[in-house]
Design a protein around this motif. Structure first.
Motif, PDB file in Angstrom:
ATOM      1  N   TYR A 145       0.825  -1.210   0.000  1.00 15.81           N
ATOM      2  CA  TYR A 145       0.000   0.000   0.000  1.00 15.81           C
ATOM      3  C   TYR A 145       0.861   1.263   0.000  1.00 15.81           C
ATOM      4  O   TYR A 145       1.995   1.263   0.502  1.00 15.81           O
ATOM      5  N   CYS A 146       0.301   2.364  -0.533  1.00 15.02           N
ATOM      6  CA  CYS A 146       1.035   3.627  -0.592  1.00 15.02           C
ATOM      7  C   CYS A 146       1.313   4.132   0.829  1.00 15.02           C
ATOM      8  O   CYS A 146       0.542   3.845   1.756  1.00 15.02           O
ATOM      9  N   PRO A 147       2.361   4.940   0.999  1.00 13.67           N
ATOM     10  CA  PRO A 147       2.613   5.529   2.322  1.00 13.67           C
ATOM     11  C   PRO A 147       1.393   6.345   2.770  1.00 13.67           C
ATOM     12  O   PRO A 147       0.839   7.114   1.990  1.00 13.67           O
ATOM     13  N   GLY A 148       0.969   6.140   4.004  1.00 14.38           N
ATOM     14  CA  GLY A 148      -0.168   6.891   4.546  1.00 14.38           C
ATOM     15  C   GLY A 148      -1.517   6.253   4.291  1.00 14.38           C
ATOM     16  O   GLY A 148      -2.534   6.720   4.808  1.00 14.38           O
ATOM     17  N   CYS A 149      -1.570   5.181   3.491  1.00 13.20           N
ATOM     18  CA  CYS A 149      -2.855   4.528   3.196  1.00 13.20           C
ATOM     19  C   CYS A 149      -3.422   3.877   4.454  1.00 13.20           C
ATOM     20  O   CYS A 149      -2.695   3.309   5.271  1.00 13.20           O
ATOM     21  N   GLY A 150      -4.757   3.916   4.575  1.00 10.80           N
ATOM     22  CA  GLY A 150      -5.395   3.322   5.753  1.00 10.80           C
ATOM     23  C   GLY A 150      -5.488   1.803   5.716  1.00 10.80           C
ATOM     24  O   GLY A 150      -5.681   1.165   6.756  1.00 10.80           O
ATOM     25  N   GLY A 182     -10.040  -4.311  -5.621  1.00 13.66           N
ATOM     26  CA  GLY A 182      -9.723  -2.982  -5.102  1.00 13.66           C
ATOM     27  C   GLY A 182      -8.293  -3.052  -4.613  1.00 13.66           C
ATOM     28  O   GLY A 182      -7.625  -4.085  -4.765  1.00 13.66           O
ATOM     29  N   CYS A 183      -7.819  -1.985  -4.018  1.00 12.23           N
ATOM     30  CA  CYS A 183      -6.423  -1.996  -3.568  1.00 12.23           C
ATOM     31  C   CYS A 183      -6.145  -3.139  -2.598  1.00 12.23           C
ATOM     32  O   CYS A 183      -5.031  -3.631  -2.524  1.00 12.23           O
ATOM     33  N   ALA A 184      -7.171  -3.574  -1.844  1.00 17.71           N
ATOM     34  CA  ALA A 184      -6.967  -4.635  -0.859  1.00 17.71           C
ATOM     35  C   ALA A 184      -7.152  -6.031  -1.454  1.00 17.71           C
ATOM     36  O   ALA A 184      -7.282  -7.004  -0.709  1.00 17.71           O
ATOM     37  N   ASN A 188     -14.041   3.133   3.554  1.00 14.15           N
ATOM     38  CA  ASN A 188     -14.526   4.263   2.753  1.00 14.15           C
ATOM     39  C   ASN A 188     -13.408   5.300   2.583  1.00 14.15           C
ATOM     40  O   ASN A 188     -13.119   6.063   3.502  1.00 14.15           O
ATOM     41  N   ASN A 189     -12.788   5.289   1.373  1.00 14.17           N
ATOM     42  CA  ASN A 189     -11.768   6.313   1.097  1.00 14.17           C
ATOM     43  C   ASN A 189     -12.228   7.297   0.022  1.00 14.17           C
ATOM     44  O   ASN A 189     -11.435   8.080  -0.492  1.00 14.17           O
ATOM     45  N   GLY A 190     -13.518   7.221  -0.326  1.00 12.97           N
ATOM     46  CA  GLY A 190     -14.116   8.251  -1.180  1.00 12.97           C
ATOM     47  C   GLY A 190     -13.743   8.225  -2.645  1.00 12.97           C
ATOM     48  O   GLY A 190     -14.169   9.117  -3.390  1.00 12.97           O
ATOM     49  N   PRO A 214      -7.843   7.276   4.575  1.00 13.66           N
ATOM     50  CA  PRO A 214      -7.246   8.183   3.586  1.00 13.66           C
ATOM     51  C   PRO A 214      -6.687   7.451   2.372  1.00 13.66           C
ATOM     52  O   PRO A 214      -6.178   6.337   2.492  1.00 13.66           O
ATOM     53  N   CYS A 215      -6.779   8.095   1.224  1.00 15.02           N
ATOM     54  CA  CYS A 215      -6.127   7.625  -0.008  1.00 15.02           C
ATOM     55  C   CYS A 215      -5.247   8.760  -0.508  1.00 15.02           C
ATOM     56  O   CYS A 215      -5.603   9.478  -1.446  1.00 15.02           O
ATOM     57  N   PRO A 216      -4.089   8.970   0.143  1.00 17.01           N
ATOM     58  CA  PRO A 216      -3.273  10.127  -0.200  1.00 17.01           C
ATOM     59  C   PRO A 216      -2.892  10.186  -1.670  1.00 17.01           C
ATOM     60  O   PRO A 216      -2.819  11.264  -2.256  1.00 17.01           O
ATOM     61  N   THR A 217      -2.677   9.031  -2.294  1.00 13.18           N
ATOM     62  CA  THR A 217      -2.221   9.030  -3.691  1.00 13.18           C
ATOM     63  C   THR A 217      -3.268   9.648  -4.620  1.00 13.18           C
ATOM     64  O   THR A 217      -2.982  10.559  -5.386  1.00 13.18           O
ATOM     65  N   ASN A 218      -4.504   9.145  -4.533  1.00 14.30           N
ATOM     66  CA  ASN A 218      -5.524   9.660  -5.445  1.00 14.30           C
ATOM     67  C   ASN A 218      -6.105  10.995  -4.990  1.00 14.30           C
ATOM     68  O   ASN A 218      -6.660  11.736  -5.806  1.00 14.30           O
ATOM     69  N   TRP A 219      -6.012  11.285  -3.719  1.00 15.10           N
ATOM     70  CA  TRP A 219      -6.445  12.615  -3.253  1.00 15.10           C
ATOM     71  C   TRP A 219      -5.372  13.664  -3.564  1.00 15.10           C
ATOM     72  O   TRP A 219      -5.583  14.845  -3.361  1.00 15.10           O
TER      73      TRP A 219
HETATM   74  S1  SF4 Z   1      -4.207   4.075  -4.193  1.00 15.93           S
HETATM   75 FE1  SF4 Z   1      -5.148   4.860  -2.293  1.00 15.93          FE
HETATM   76  S2  SF4 Z   1      -6.303   3.120  -1.402  1.00 15.93           S
HETATM   77 FE2  SF4 Z   1      -4.861   2.304  -2.930  1.00 15.93          FE
HETATM   78  S3  SF4 Z   1      -3.009   1.734  -1.772  1.00 15.93           S
HETATM   79 FE3  SF4 Z   1      -2.686   3.824  -2.552  1.00 15.93          FE
HETATM   80  S4  SF4 Z   1      -3.397   5.181  -0.921  1.00 15.93           S
HETATM   81 FE4  SF4 Z   1      -4.228   3.121  -0.504  1.00 15.93          FE
END
Ligand code: SF4
Ligand code: TPP
Length: 249
Positions: free
Chosen positions: A19-24, A52-54, A122-124, A213-218
């Protein structure tokens, strides 16, 4: 002899998260692993990961897992739980997965009172596919499919899936939490513990919606994205117990 005060939970594999840094997602995986260990149900747990990412959750959780197609988690979990009622069955689903393509099977599983647990992250946005608008995207929030921001008249407003599920007869426990602060992470763990206990007691459908949070896409830093959950997302999706027919358990 120093005392060990922190260690990897028994049901979390010794693997680096993708997962990206900061991802929930990483925090939530760890909480699930801790709860399974503390309730001593890891050996009989079956997790149903999403598209999904998970999707790779089975690379991290050291328990039985059975993958579901996008949105079909509640239906797959229903089948597993009915065939194997002694197992503890949970789904792990993003908001695109559960609140768009999976709306129908989720509502009907809740209405039937299936004795399963849903972890709804829920990361929106649709994280894995590059940040498209999800049903949960906030008004004004930009995404790759709403570059000028979500527009109420054009796109509708953010869906309150948890509140919708709460009005079904069969749902027993629904709580919304977040993983943007230590306090909220502790509350998320309490909510997951209660949800699994409800299933262990055979009481029916339980769901924990977790604002994540989804820091990458936000397009935010990890710190900014966690702040956004606290200052923005949770004003539209308030953190609270939405339904509790189980009481103290
Ligand atoms: S894209 Fe968003 S939800 Fe997916 S791993 Fe990265 S931060 Fe997490
Ligand atoms: C039937 C089907 N439709 C579409 C897709 C493409 N797809 C994969 S993941 C995804 C969205 C994931 O978003 P979300 O459920 O919010 O999870 P996140 O990645 O944000 O954790 C989509 C549309 C798919 N795999 N299967």
């Amino acid at each position: 002899m120093p005392k060990k005060i922190f260690q990897r939970p028994r049901y979390l594999k010794d693997t680096v998260f993708h997962y990206c840094p900061g991802c929930g997602h990483s925090i939530i995986h760890r909480l699930i692993a801790e709860v399974l260990e503390e309730l001593d149900i890891g050996e009989k747990a079956i997790g149903v990961p999403p598209a999904g990412c998970a999707v790779l959750a089975y690379n991290y959780l050291d328990i039985d897992m059975a993958e579901a197609a996008h949105g079909r988690g509640a239906a797959v979990a229903t089948g597993i739980k009915r065939v194997l009622p002694d197992r503890i069955v949970f789904t792990y689903q993003g908001d695109g997965d559960i609140a768009a393509i999976g709306t129908a099977e989720t509502i009907h599983a809740a209405n039937r009172g299936e004795n399963i647990t849903i972890v709804f992250v829920n990361n929106g946005v649709y994280g894995m596919t590059g940040g498209q608008m999800a049903p949960t995207t906030l008004i004004g929030q930009s995404s790759t499919t709403t570059p000028g921001g979500r527009d109420l008249m054009r796109d509708g407003g953010p869906i309150d899936l948890s509140e919708m599920l709460a009005i079904t007869n069969g749902s027993v426990y629904i709580e919304r939490t977040a993983v943007n602060s230590p306090k909220n992470i502790r509350q998320t763990k309490r909510a997951l513990t209660k949800a699994f206990k409800i299933q262990m007691a055979g009481l029916g459908f339980s769901l924990v919606e977790i604002l994540s949070p989804c820091p990458t896409n936000w397009k935010m830093s990890p710190v900014e994205s966690h702040r956004w959950v606290g200052e923005t997302t949770s004003t539209i999706y308030p953190l609270k117990v939405i339904k509790d027919k189980a009481g103290d358990i």
